[in-house]
Motif scaffolding. Structure first.
Motif, PDB file in Angstrom:
ATOM      1  N   LEU A   1       0.823  -1.080   0.119  1.00  0.00           N
ATOM      2  CA  LEU A   1       0.106  -0.132  -0.153  1.00  0.00           C
ATOM      3  C   LEU A   1       1.014   1.200   0.016  1.00  0.00           C
ATOM      4  O   LEU A   1       1.658   1.296   0.892  1.00  0.00           O
ATOM      5  CB  LEU A   1      -1.051   0.119   1.243  1.00  0.00           C
ATOM      6  CG  LEU A   1      -1.583   1.208   1.279  1.00  0.00           C
ATOM      7  CD1 LEU A   1      -2.835   1.220   0.246  1.00  0.00           C
ATOM      8  CD2 LEU A   1      -2.448   1.177   2.872  1.00  0.00           C
ATOM      9  N   VAL A   2       0.599   2.095  -0.985  1.00  0.00           N
ATOM     10  CA  VAL A   2       1.427   3.353  -0.944  1.00  0.00           C
ATOM     11  C   VAL A   2       0.678   4.491  -0.992  1.00  0.00           C
ATOM     12  O   VAL A   2      -0.499   4.673  -1.551  1.00  0.00           O
ATOM     13  CB  VAL A   2       2.124   3.546  -2.427  1.00  0.00           C
ATOM     14  CG1 VAL A   2       2.845   4.800  -2.751  1.00  0.00           C
ATOM     15  CG2 VAL A   2       3.077   2.380  -2.322  1.00  0.00           C
ATOM     16  N   ASP A   3       1.329   5.567  -0.127  1.00  0.00           N
ATOM     17  CA  ASP A   3       0.605   6.717   0.284  1.00  0.00           C
ATOM     18  C   ASP A   3       1.347   7.845  -0.721  1.00  0.00           C
ATOM     19  O   ASP A   3       2.391   8.016  -0.499  1.00  0.00           O
ATOM     20  CB  ASP A   3       0.541   7.359   1.624  1.00  0.00           C
ATOM     21  CG  ASP A   3      -0.368   8.436   1.737  1.00  0.00           C
ATOM     22  OD1 ASP A   3       0.330   9.466   1.107  1.00  0.00           O
ATOM     23  OD2 ASP A   3      -1.171   8.496   2.674  1.00  0.00           O
ATOM     24  N   VAL A   4       0.408   8.153  -1.890  1.00  0.00           N
ATOM     25  CA  VAL A   4       1.306   9.077  -2.712  1.00  0.00           C
ATOM     26  C   VAL A   4       1.551  10.462  -2.454  1.00  0.00           C
ATOM     27  O   VAL A   4       2.755  10.957  -2.734  1.00  0.00           O
ATOM     28  CB  VAL A   4       0.305   9.032  -4.034  1.00  0.00           C
ATOM     29  CG1 VAL A   4       0.974  10.174  -4.987  1.00  0.00           C
ATOM     30  CG2 VAL A   4       0.033   7.855  -4.509  1.00  0.00           C
ATOM     31  N   GLU A   5       0.641  10.952  -1.358  1.00  0.00           N
ATOM     32  CA  GLU A   5       1.151  12.257  -0.842  1.00  0.00           C
ATOM     33  C   GLU A   5       2.403  12.368  -0.018  1.00  0.00           C
ATOM     34  O   GLU A   5       3.649  13.266  -0.317  1.00  0.00           O
ATOM     35  CB  GLU A   5       0.042  13.032  -0.145  1.00  0.00           C
ATOM     36  CG  GLU A   5       0.364  14.422   0.327  1.00  0.00           C
ATOM     37  CD  GLU A   5      -1.209  15.009   1.051  1.00  0.00           C
ATOM     38  OE1 GLU A   5      -0.823  16.059   1.425  1.00  0.00           O
ATOM     39  OE2 GLU A   5      -2.058  14.158   0.925  1.00  0.00           O
ATOM     40  N   SER A   6       2.468  11.301   0.753  1.00  0.00           N
ATOM     41  CA  SER A   6       3.763  11.244   1.801  1.00  0.00           C
ATOM     42  C   SER A   6       5.010  10.398   1.077  1.00  0.00           C
ATOM     43  O   SER A   6       6.078  10.473   1.435  1.00  0.00           O
ATOM     44  CB  SER A   6       3.166  10.514   2.851  1.00  0.00           C
ATOM     45  OG  SER A   6       2.976   9.150   2.939  1.00  0.00           O
ATOM     46  N   GLY A   7       4.575   9.512  -0.084  1.00  0.00           N
ATOM     47  CA  GLY A   7       5.547   8.991  -0.638  1.00  0.00           C
ATOM     48  C   GLY A   7       6.333   7.670   0.279  1.00  0.00           C
ATOM     49  O   GLY A   7       7.212   7.259   0.043  1.00  0.00           O
ATOM     50  N   THR A   8       5.321   7.234   0.847  1.00  0.00           N
ATOM     51  CA  THR A   8       5.583   5.872   1.936  1.00  0.00           C
ATOM     52  C   THR A   8       4.950   4.780   1.278  1.00  0.00           C
ATOM     53  O   THR A   8       3.714   4.972   0.764  1.00  0.00           O
ATOM     54  CB  THR A   8       5.363   6.186   3.182  1.00  0.00           C
ATOM     55  OG1 THR A   8       3.780   6.561   3.283  1.00  0.00           O
ATOM     56  CG2 THR A   8       6.052   7.404   3.696  1.00  0.00           C
ATOM     57  N   ALA A   9       5.496   3.665   1.390  1.00  0.00           N
ATOM     58  CA  ALA A   9       4.986   2.313   1.282  1.00  0.00           C
ATOM     59  C   ALA A   9       4.932   1.508   2.485  1.00  0.00           C
ATOM     60  O   ALA A   9       5.911   1.556   3.173  1.00  0.00           O
ATOM     61  CB  ALA A   9       5.743   1.844  -0.184  1.00  0.00           C
ATOM     62  N   GLN A  10       3.897   0.652   2.535  1.00  0.00           N
ATOM     63  CA  GLN A  10       4.012  -0.274   3.513  1.00  0.00           C
ATOM     64  C   GLN A  10       3.412  -1.702   2.878  1.00  0.00           C
ATOM     65  O   GLN A  10       2.532  -1.821   2.355  1.00  0.00           O
ATOM     66  CB  GLN A  10       3.165   0.195   4.552  1.00  0.00           C
ATOM     67  CG  GLN A  10       1.722   0.376   4.392  1.00  0.00           C
ATOM     68  CD  GLN A  10       0.979   0.711   5.654  1.00  0.00           C
ATOM     69  OE1 GLN A  10       0.316   1.920   5.794  1.00  0.00           O
ATOM     70  NE2 GLN A  10       0.717  -0.169   6.452  1.00  0.00           N
TER      71      GLN A  10
END
Length: 475
Positions: free
Chosen positions: A418-427
């Motif tokens: 799962l990637v949060d595009v705004e923060s640029g983080t992936a989990q």
């Protein structure tokens, strides 16, 4: 709908402009080596160059594709495979390139030259001509082209004879998955030793990594192995039962290798290397190609229709993103305009997905040398590059959340990301224990808070999970 279909049909004729390059590094395929020269494949042809480097020349002038050059034990002849329309057949020619190449096989299946027998009187090749299409080794006489004899190996992809010719070190599996960096799945490629008379088998020590290109010289079997994560050259001592690492590449590994009596030739990062077995040193062999010999590499325009692989439509249907030849192409179904969004001949972009708000297109790119997630603004062409993990895998089939803020996709290690595009983080939100887990079938709730996906359990039962993004756990 008819209008969109017609316009998309026109889009299939969209063409890509290919730019040829003849400077090093080169996209080199299989190699062969004798005491004085190196044979290598490039641009669908076989080339010869002195072991000290210099100007390379074509082995033949025929337009057909050629591959798998293998020198005879005395270094005077080269066996290779040449295309004859829809299949490859084995040929033999003088190593100095003089005279016409002589065709040895005529079956309507691909025959790939692998090695020579120790006597130099026969050539071993791989073919799927057997019932069921199983890849097996066959040998054929060089002089009279006598009927092929099947080697007593149930399945084989690459191999090398022992010095006395009584045994063979070989790969029983292909390298399709071995090309994936850090692949440790159920189809890693080990090396076995087969006694060709008794049928006895011995597996070289392997802790689920990939060993390929076995080369048996004296009491050692040299291999290209990714046991350290990157493909390097190793020597396995048959007396001590120990393996020694000979090269230490840490970025781009070795792609293929071949051996002569005193040296091993290999390809690394588009360059040919020669490893001296006595000194333990390797050198880069500088190769130059004449532009007159690479006319098929000249810039030209080709249709992209044959190479379309991944498609994504916007919610409104006014835009379609397509992956083709490692590029991302965008087609406007209203205006009929098309655009190559990436236009990167040196990297591959795959699996484009247009965001629901029609403002961005996401895709995976190996521009950095490893796969990363790229999110491109359709208004400004600004690209946000998101690193997914320290040791990237191969990712595919991404799905946007309805609010266009998040992306979900699987990888080849059976993980769901799962990637949060705004923060640029992936989990990593889940991992499957089922080796055949391919499609997770992710889907979003309308408010983008919940994510559903299908996962197989240890008993292979398909189960639907619901992931709560706020709670950061499956419920």
């Amino acid at each position: 709908m008819l209008k969109i279909s017609l316009l998309f049909g026109l889009f299939l004729l969209f063409s890509l402009h290919l730019q040829a390059q003849t400077t090093s590094p080169l996209l080199i395929g299989r190699v062969g080596v004798n005491q004085t020269q190196i044979a290598f494949t490039y641009a669908g042809k076989i080339w010869l160059v002195d072991r000290n480097g210099g100007a390379a020349r074509r082995l033949s002038d025929v337009p057909n594709e050629e591959t798998n050059p293998v020198f005879s034990p005395d270094g005077k002849q080269i066996a290779f495979s040449r295309s004859n329309g829809y299949d490859l057949d084995v040929y033999v020619v003088s190593a100095d390139g003089s005279g016409e190449a002589r065709r040895l096989t005529f079956q309507a299946r691909d025959d790939l030259a692998i090695t020579w027998t120790i006597s130099g009187r026969e050539i071993v090749f791989q073919s799927t001509r057997a019932e069921g299409g199983i890849p097996r080794f066959y040998k054929i006489a060089v002089e009279n082209g006598a009927l092929e004899e099947t080697l007593p190996l149930p399945q084989a992809f690459d191999g090398s004879y022992s010095p006395d010719g009584g045994k063979m070190a070989y790969n029983p599996r292909d390298f399709r998955f071995g090309e994936w960096r850090y692949y440790r799945g159920g189809l890693t490629a080990p090396i076995w030793i087969a006694d060709l008379k008794t049928g006895a088998l011995e597996r070289l020590p392997n802790q689920n990594y990939n060993d390929r290109n076995p080369m048996w010289i004296g009491d050692k079997i040299y291999t290209v192995s990714d046991r350290t994560g990157i493909f390097n050259l190793f020597a396995y001592d048959l007396k001590t039962k120990q393996a020694k690492q000979l090269t230490k590449f840490d970025a781009q590994g070795i792609r293929t290798a071949a051996a002569a009596r005193n040296a091993i030739c290999f390809v690394q990062n588009g360059r040919i290397h020669l490893f001296d077995l006595q000194s333990g040193q390797d050198k880069t062999v500088e190769v130059s190609l004449s532009s007159s010999d690479t006319s098929e590499m000249n810039p030209r325009t080709v249709s992209a229709m044959r190479f379309l692989d991944f498609t994504s439509s916007s919610v409104s249907g006014n835009k379609i993103a397509v992956g083709a030849r490692g590029e991302v192409l965008l087609f406007d179904t209203i205006t009929g305009e098309s655009k190559n969004l990436t236009n990167t001949s040196g990297s591959a972009e795959r699996y484009p997905a247009i965001s629901p708000d029609n403002k961005s297109v996401a895709y995976f790119s190996d521009e950095s040398g490893e796969y990363m997630l790229h999110v491109r603004s359709l208004a400004t062409d600004v690209v946000k590059k998101i690193s997914i993990e320290l040791k990237p895998s191969f990712y595919f089939d991404m799905v946007w959340s309805p609010d266009s803020k998040k992306l979900v996709f699987p990888d080849r290690r059976l993980n769901l990301w799962l990637v949060d595009v705004e923060s640029g983080t992936a989990q990593k939100i889940d991992t499957s224990t089922y080796s055949a887990q391919e499609s997770w079938q992710p889907d979003w709730s309308p408010d983008s808070r919940f994510l559903t996906y299908a996962k197989r359990l240890k008993n292979r039962a398909g189960t639907v999970f619901i992931y709560d993004l706020a709670a950061k756990k499956s419920v």
